[in-house]
Design an enzyme around this catalytic site. Structure first.
Site, PDB file in Angstrom:
ATOM      1  N   GLN A  35      24.565  23.432 -14.421  1.00 38.97           N
ATOM      2  CA  GLN A  35      24.095  24.595 -15.510  1.00 38.97           C
ATOM      3  C   GLN A  35      24.590  25.934 -15.403  1.00 38.97           C
ATOM      4  OE1 GLN A  35      23.196  22.753 -12.685  1.00 38.97           O
ATOM      5  NE2 GLN A  35      20.485  21.360 -13.330  1.00 38.97           N
ATOM      6  N   ASP A  64      11.662  27.290  -8.338  1.00 41.45           N
ATOM      7  CA  ASP A  64      11.623  25.752  -8.842  1.00 41.45           C
ATOM      8  C   ASP A  64       9.747  26.251  -8.183  1.00 41.45           C
ATOM      9  OD1 ASP A  64      14.149  25.299  -9.377  1.00 41.45           O
ATOM     10  OD2 ASP A  64      12.947  24.002 -10.542  1.00 41.45           O
ATOM     11  N   ARG A  86      14.854  21.142 -18.909  1.00 42.53           N
ATOM     12  CA  ARG A  86      14.751  22.050 -17.505  1.00 42.53           C
ATOM     13  C   ARG A  86      14.626  22.711 -17.174  1.00 42.53           C
ATOM     14  NH1 ARG A  86      18.008  25.438 -17.779  1.00 42.53           N
ATOM     15  NH2 ARG A  86      17.802  25.435 -15.035  1.00 42.53           N
ATOM     16  N   GLY A  87      14.483  23.161 -15.959  1.00 41.71           N
ATOM     17  CA  GLY A  87      13.716  24.785 -15.711  1.00 41.71           C
ATOM     18  C   GLY A  87      12.286  24.909 -15.015  1.00 41.71           C
ATOM     19  N   ALA A  88      11.899  25.644 -14.306  1.00 43.12           N
ATOM     20  CA  ALA A  88      10.409  25.110 -14.322  1.00 43.12           C
ATOM     21  C   ALA A  88       9.206  24.968 -14.754  1.00 43.12           C
ATOM     22  CB  ALA A  88      10.493  25.601 -12.581  1.00 43.12           C
ATOM     23  N   LYS A 107      17.586  25.783  -6.972  1.00 44.40           N
ATOM     24  CA  LYS A 107      18.761  24.472  -7.449  1.00 44.40           C
ATOM     25  C   LYS A 107      20.162  24.956  -6.180  1.00 44.40           C
ATOM     26  CE  LYS A 107      19.149  22.540 -10.019  1.00 44.40           C
ATOM     27  NZ  LYS A 107      19.309  21.269  -9.701  1.00 44.40           N
ATOM     28  N   ARG A 112       9.427  14.499 -13.037  1.00 45.14           N
ATOM     29  CA  ARG A 112      10.304  15.917 -11.650  1.00 45.14           C
ATOM     30  C   ARG A 112       9.434  16.407 -10.883  1.00 45.14           C
ATOM     31  NH1 ARG A 112      14.829  19.293 -13.432  1.00 45.14           N
ATOM     32  NH2 ARG A 112      16.117  18.747 -11.859  1.00 45.14           N
TER      33      ARG A 112
HETATM   34  O1  MRU Z   1      17.094  20.923 -12.121  1.00 42.54           O
HETATM   35  P1  MRU Z   1      17.329  22.217 -12.892  1.00 42.54           P
HETATM   36  O2  MRU Z   1      18.142  22.582 -13.811  1.00 42.54           O
HETATM   37  O3  MRU Z   1      15.841  21.749 -13.811  1.00 42.54           O
HETATM   38  O4  MRU Z   1      16.815  22.983 -11.994  1.00 42.54           O
HETATM   39  C1  MRU Z   1      17.070  24.438 -13.041  1.00 42.54           C
HETATM   40  C2  MRU Z   1      16.343  25.760 -11.810  1.00 42.54           C
HETATM   41  O5  MRU Z   1      17.064  25.013 -10.521  1.00 42.54           O
HETATM   42  C3  MRU Z   1      16.395  26.560 -11.936  1.00 42.54           C
HETATM   43  O6  MRU Z   1      17.352  28.266 -11.304  1.00 42.54           O
HETATM   44  C4  MRU Z   1      14.302  27.011 -11.881  1.00 42.54           C
HETATM   45  O7  MRU Z   1      14.169  25.534 -12.389  1.00 42.54           O
HETATM   46  C5  MRU Z   1      13.519  28.195 -12.411  1.00 42.54           C
HETATM   47  S1  MRU Z   1      13.938  28.104 -14.097  1.00 42.54           S
HETATM   48  C6  MRU Z   1      13.740  29.703 -14.241  1.00 42.54           C
END
Ligand code: MRU
Length: 342
Positions: free
Chosen positions: A192, A233, A49-51, A244, A88
């Site tokens: 997270q 994201d 996870r994470g963009a 988030k 997603r």
């Molecule tokens: O639902 P997630 O854990 O994928 O959400 C991730 C976030 O909100 C991060 O802050 C975002 O993707 C930036 S990651 C460098």
């Protein structure tokens, strides 16, 4: 001191190995995905996870596409891209990476397709490393001298390649022996911040304290926070930034307390096709993540819950966006456009 880079995504050519983030911090275990459906499922379940990390994993996932004869051809690659695009909805890095893979799939002769797709996925991965490092350098100058920063969710090594985005300036300063202390919001409902940010920062030897999300106002009021820094994201062309759920509330708190609010993101997180943040699709996740954490019932059966995974912070509340190109002070449609126009 040098920070040992954390590798969470490994591609072998035949399979994709992902550090299972659903099990951290208790278990450090890689899962192996042998086909595109397994990669898609891993992204949906937040194994990865994470963009930026979602984009990288999806790009490698396309390389696992096979037709009935077990070959990677144009049709199976395009079908894989379409499947992965359903995993997603909010992180635009996913669609940015898949668009690049689609362009290769449409352009390259079939005989060269497998090698070309792997080369493109590897390029996406390596470019992200360079972008994160540059974000680290650009952000370090903003955070240098600060005593403590607050972050939300996880925008570090686990969410991108190597240094991450919001945590990259902290790693950069840590290498110079000058890292601020980090307060990590636990980040309900999936924690997270508590599970991942605390794990990776403490592993690197950075001073981190976890707070419940509802403590953020109190720690600011106590004068414990110098700035807030988060990832994103998807960022609309006017600088409105989705991140988030809970990020928007932090931005409001930061404004009330006169604290700088920084967003750190690579250019792959900008969606220039959207004029404003209200157009960003917000992922709605399942009831049980809120109502039954860890399988234990916290909300009475039959009671409705909301579970939007992201919210949008209006650009007016953002002090600066840090990219690999530099820093966008007071983001607006104009400053964002000028930033990328060079
Ligand atoms: O639902 P997630 O854990 O994928 O959400 C991730 C976030 O909100 C991060 O802050 C975002 O993707 C930036 S990651 C460098």
């Amino acid at each position: 001191m040098t920070v040992a880079p954390l590798t969470t995504i490994r591609f072998t050519g035949e399979s994709l190995h992902l550090l299972d983030q659903t099990k951290l911090p208790l278990v450090e275990e890689f899962i192996s995905c042998g086909d595109v459906w397994e990669v898609c499922d891993a992204i949906k379940r937040l194994v990865i996870r994470g963009a930026p990390a979602i984009g990288i994993a999806a790009a490698y996932g396309v390389c696992l596409a096979r037709n009935e004869q077990g070959l990677l051809d144009r049709r199976s690659a395009i079908e894989a891209i379409e499947l992965l695009a359903t995993s997603r909805p909010t992180a635009v890095n996913l669609f940015w990476a898949l668009d690049r893979m689609r362009s290769v799939a449409n352009r390259v002769p079939e005989i060269d397709l497998a090698a070309s797709l792997i080369a493109e996925a590897t390029a996406i991965d390596h470019e992200d490393r360079r972008m994160c490092r540059a974000i680290g350098r650009n952000g370090a100058s903003l955070l240098d001298g600060m005593t403590a920063v607050l972050t939300h969710c996880n925008a570090g090594s686990l969410a991108a390649s190597q240094w991450g985005t919001a945590l990259a300036p902290i790693y950069c300063l840590h290498e110079q022996g000058r890292s601020p202390k980090v307060f990590a919001d636990e980040t309900r409902p999936l924690l997270q911040g508590a599970r991942l940010t605390a794990w990776e920062l403490s592993r690197a030897g950075i001073d981190v304290s976890v707070i419940c999300d509802n403590m953020a106002g109190w720690v600011m009021q106590q004068g414990k926070i110098s700035a807030v820094i988060v990832g994103a994201d998807r960022i609309a062309s006017n600088g409105d930034a989705a991140n988030k759920i809970g990020t928007y509330g932090l931005a409001v708190l930061a404004r009330h307390h006169g604290l700088p609010f920084f967003v750190a993101a690579p250019s792959s997180t900008f969606d220039h096709s959207l004029t404003a943040g209200y157009q960003i699709p917000i992922e709605q996740r399942g009831r049980d993540e809120v109502a039954k954490p860890g399988g234990q019932t916290w909300v009475p059966e039959g009671v409705d819950v909301l579970n939007p995974a992201f919210d949008v912070t209006p650009h007016e509340l953002i002090t600066a966006i840090i990219t690999e190109v530099g820093v966008i002070d007071r983001p607006t449609a104009e400053t964002v456009r000028n930033h990328f126009a060079g």
